[in-house]
Design a protein around this motif. Structure first.
Motif, PDB file in Angstrom:
ATOM      1  N   UNK A 376       1.166  -1.399   0.140  1.00 42.66           N
ATOM      2  CA  UNK A 376      -0.056  -0.021   0.073  1.00 42.66           C
ATOM      3  C   UNK A 376       1.105   0.971  -0.282  1.00 42.66           C
ATOM      4  N   UNK A 377       1.924   1.168   0.892  1.00 46.10           N
ATOM      5  CA  UNK A 377       2.803   2.083   1.181  1.00 46.10           C
ATOM      6  C   UNK A 377       3.614   2.397  -0.286  1.00 46.10           C
ATOM      7  N   UNK A 378       3.822   1.884  -1.464  1.00 44.17           N
ATOM      8  CA  UNK A 378       4.481   1.331  -3.052  1.00 44.17           C
ATOM      9  C   UNK A 378       3.052   3.080  -3.101  1.00 44.17           C
ATOM     10  N   UNK A 379       1.878   2.511  -3.475  1.00 40.74           N
ATOM     11  CA  UNK A 379       0.827   3.196  -3.957  1.00 40.74           C
ATOM     12  C   UNK A 379       0.900   4.481  -3.628  1.00 40.74           C
ATOM     13  N   UNK A 380       0.449   4.721  -1.692  1.00 36.30           N
ATOM     14  CA  UNK A 380       0.311   5.892  -1.727  1.00 36.30           C
ATOM     15  C   UNK A 380       1.703   6.747  -2.470  1.00 36.30           C
ATOM     16  N   UNK A 381       3.369   6.132  -1.816  1.00 37.59           N
ATOM     17  CA  UNK A 381       4.175   6.839  -2.457  1.00 37.59           C
ATOM     18  C   UNK A 381       4.230   7.738  -3.991  1.00 37.59           C
ATOM     19  N   UNK A 382       3.611   6.741  -4.652  1.00 37.45           N
ATOM     20  CA  UNK A 382       3.884   7.264  -6.702  1.00 37.45           C
ATOM     21  C   UNK A 382       2.264   8.532  -6.724  1.00 37.45           C
ATOM     22  N   UNK A 383       2.571   8.570  -5.656  1.00 34.23           N
ATOM     23  CA  UNK A 383       1.069   9.610  -6.068  1.00 34.23           C
ATOM     24  C   UNK A 383       1.778  10.671  -6.759  1.00 34.23           C
ATOM     25  N   UNK A 384       2.663  11.307  -6.185  1.00 32.98           N
ATOM     26  CA  UNK A 384       3.252  12.425  -7.043  1.00 32.98           C
ATOM     27  C   UNK A 384       3.910  12.240  -8.197  1.00 32.98           C
ATOM     28  N   UNK A 385       3.847  10.911  -8.284  1.00 27.97           N
ATOM     29  CA  UNK A 385       5.156  10.425 -10.255  1.00 27.97           C
ATOM     30  C   UNK A 385       3.229  10.389 -11.271  1.00 27.97           C
ATOM     31  N   UNK A 386       2.250   9.663 -10.548  1.00 28.51           N
ATOM     32  CA  UNK A 386       1.126  10.026 -11.393  1.00 28.51           C
ATOM     33  C   UNK A 386       0.575  11.649 -11.834  1.00 28.51           C
ATOM     34  N   UNK A 387       0.732  12.458 -10.454  1.00 25.53           N
ATOM     35  CA  UNK A 387       0.334  13.494 -10.344  1.00 25.53           C
ATOM     36  C   UNK A 387       1.183  14.247 -11.630  1.00 25.53           C
ATOM     37  N   UNK A 388       2.367  13.890 -11.863  1.00 24.15           N
ATOM     38  CA  UNK A 388       3.335  14.644 -12.886  1.00 24.15           C
ATOM     39  C   UNK A 388       3.295  13.921 -13.987  1.00 24.15           C
ATOM     40  N   UNK A 389       2.672  12.428 -13.990  1.00 23.94           N
ATOM     41  CA  UNK A 389       2.663  12.470 -15.635  1.00 23.94           C
ATOM     42  C   UNK A 389       1.348  12.776 -15.962  1.00 23.94           C
ATOM     43  N   UNK A 390       0.219  12.662 -15.290  1.00 20.26           N
ATOM     44  CA  UNK A 390      -1.090  13.278 -15.724  1.00 20.26           C
ATOM     45  C   UNK A 390      -1.308  15.126 -15.842  1.00 20.26           C
ATOM     46  N   UNK A 391       0.087  15.760 -15.049  1.00 23.03           N
ATOM     47  CA  UNK A 391       0.085  17.056 -15.768  1.00 23.03           C
ATOM     48  C   UNK A 391       0.633  16.851 -17.301  1.00 23.03           C
ATOM     49  N   UNK A 392       1.947  16.428 -17.279  1.00 23.48           N
ATOM     50  CA  UNK A 392       1.902  15.833 -18.681  1.00 23.48           C
ATOM     51  C   UNK A 392       1.053  16.518 -19.275  1.00 23.48           C
ATOM     52  N   UNK A 393      -0.001  15.221 -19.597  1.00 20.77           N
ATOM     53  CA  UNK A 393      -1.017  15.781 -20.927  1.00 20.77           C
ATOM     54  C   UNK A 393      -2.186  16.396 -20.453  1.00 20.77           C
ATOM     55  N   UNK A 394      -2.677  16.267 -18.947  1.00 19.00           N
ATOM     56  CA  UNK A 394      -3.583  16.726 -19.106  1.00 19.00           C
ATOM     57  C   UNK A 394      -3.706  18.479 -18.877  1.00 19.00           C
ATOM     58  N   UNK A 395      -2.408  18.726 -18.499  1.00 19.17           N
ATOM     59  CA  UNK A 395      -1.971  20.316 -18.094  1.00 19.17           C
ATOM     60  C   UNK A 395      -2.619  20.501 -16.489  1.00 19.17           C
TER      61      UNK A 395
END
Ligand SMILES: Cc1ncc(COP(=O)(O)O)c(C=O)c1O
Length: 395
Positions: A376-395
């Motif tokens: 579960x910690x891996x998922x929690x820690x991955x939040x910023x990375x998914x956020x940056x990935x989404x920002x790259x394509x969705x702005x």
């Protein structure tokens, strides 16, 4: 010099190996805890305690030759009886010892079924998205895999498209519920529709079409959803079950096939499966783990942890703007990629240290698979990375 057939298999598997190696490299570079590896379907929760207790009890109390000897090709009769009775209690069926063959997991089960039924150029229909290894399994016996495109709205079986794929050469249909990679459980309605089409097609082409239901995730479901028992809807059904995921035992290679007594050519078929089990090179299901099953097969690994991961990852991704069906079972999520090219998208996710599998690997481009059988910690820690990935394509 290796065979032409093997050249194609090794080319495919080197892609997976390359990803595995890349994950290791990234972990060395950034630290394991800063790499979010959602690429593998290896159970992250431990087997139930009863598994270890059963092994110890058996080793302490039974004679070594009883525990470690060659088994009958179809597996120990008392174990098959136990499985038949347990299935009958759960689904109101009437199976007995002769309906069951113990196998080396679901992969072993599928391979002995294909070896038993396929002639060269026979067609096996599969619904996208599907577990990519089916390609290799079918090709190993000179069969041809025919793919039905996905219904990406619901990820239920695309039965309309299916009808147009049936030919005189159709020998089998393979389904996988709960599904890897979508996490969808096929509804009773869907299975009834599939069965009607199959009965009509059999009558028209004049030979049996076998339905193979690959069910390693049957017991990993959420919100008390019921997984309909496929054998009830269509007589020519094989169910391939495995304890790899439900008991977190993928390395022990234990599962079984259960076939309906009404299946066309039942006796000859069960004999063929029995012989195929012996001559495939792995020589039958492992003895010790057959002995272990009666002590623990009705339990399952800690599903609460997977459920927690499912809810967390799903809400994280949808909040960030990803579109995704909420999985009902297994431990995979299959969101849409934020650009059309899913391979380029998964490569781009690596910039943010997220490892995932492109939908093309499941014949369903435009999506990517995330395995949430991680901490579960891996998922929690991955939040910023998914956020940056989404920002790259969705702005
Ligand atoms: C859909 C599906 N079928 C079969 C298998 C093979 O499972 P087993 O370990 O039981 O051979 C897997 C493994 O991940 C799978 O996801």
């Amino acid at each position: 010099m290796i065979s032409e057939r093997m050249k194609a298999f090794t080319a495919n598997s080197s892609v997976i190996r390359a990803m595995f190696e890349e994950g290791k490299k990234m972990a060395a570079l950034y630290g394991k805890e800063n790499v979010y590896d959602f690429s593998l379907g290896n159970p992250s929760v431990e087997p139930p305690k009863s598994v270890k207790e059963a092994i110890i009890k058996i080793l302490n109390n039974e004679s070594p030759n009883f525990v470690h000897g060659y088994t009958n090709n179809s597996g120990y009769e008392d174990v098959r009886k136990y499985i038949a009775d347990s299935t009958n209690r759960e689904f109101g069926t009437k199976f007995d010892v002769e309906n069951i063959v113990m196998t080396c997991g679901a992969a072993g089960a599928l391979n002995i079924i294909f070896k038993s039924i396929l002639n060269p150029d026979d067609e096996v229909i599969v619904f996208a998205p599907f577990f990519g290894e089916y390609n290799a399994y079918v090709k190993s016996y000179d069969g041809k895999l025919v793919i039905v495109e996905a219904d990406t709205e619901t990820f239920q079986l695309n039965t309309e498209a299916f009808k147009s794929k049936i030919t005189d050469k159709t020998k089998a249909v393979i389904i996988n519920t709960p599904n890897n990679p979508s996490g969808v459980v096929y509804s009773e309605d869907t299975l009834k529709k599939l069965s009607e089409i199959l009965v009509e097609a059999e009558n028209k082409i004049g030979h049996p079409i076998y339905l193979i239901s690959d069910e390693p995730y049957r017991r990993l479901v959420y919100d008390n959803i019921e997984v309909p028992f496929v054998s009830k809807y269509y007589k020519n059904t094989f169910v391939a079950y495995s304890f790899s995921k439900s008991l977190s035992l993928p390395g022990e290679r234990i599962g079984y096939i259960i076939a309906n007594s009404e299946l066309d050519g039942f006796e000859e078929m069960m004999n063929a499966l029995n012989v195929a089990n012996r001559i495939m090179g792995f020589v039958n299901a492992p003895s010790l783990f057959q002995r272990v099953l009666p002590y623990c097969m009705d339990e399952k690994a800690d599903i609460e942890t997977y459920d927690k991961n499912r809810k967390l990852l799903y809400s994280m991704l949808t909040d960030l703007g990803f579109e995704c069906i909420k999985p009902e079972g297994a431990f995979y999520m299959f969101p849409k990629t934020l650009i059309k090219d899913d391979v380029a998208f998964c490569n781009s996710a690596k910039e943010f240290r997220i490892l995932s599998t492109p939908g093309s690997a499941f014949s369903c481009p435009g999506h990517f698979r995330l395995s949430y059988c991680v901490s579960t910690e891996t998922i929690e820690r991955s939040y910023d990375s998914f956020k940056a990935l989404a920002k790259k394509y969705l702005g």
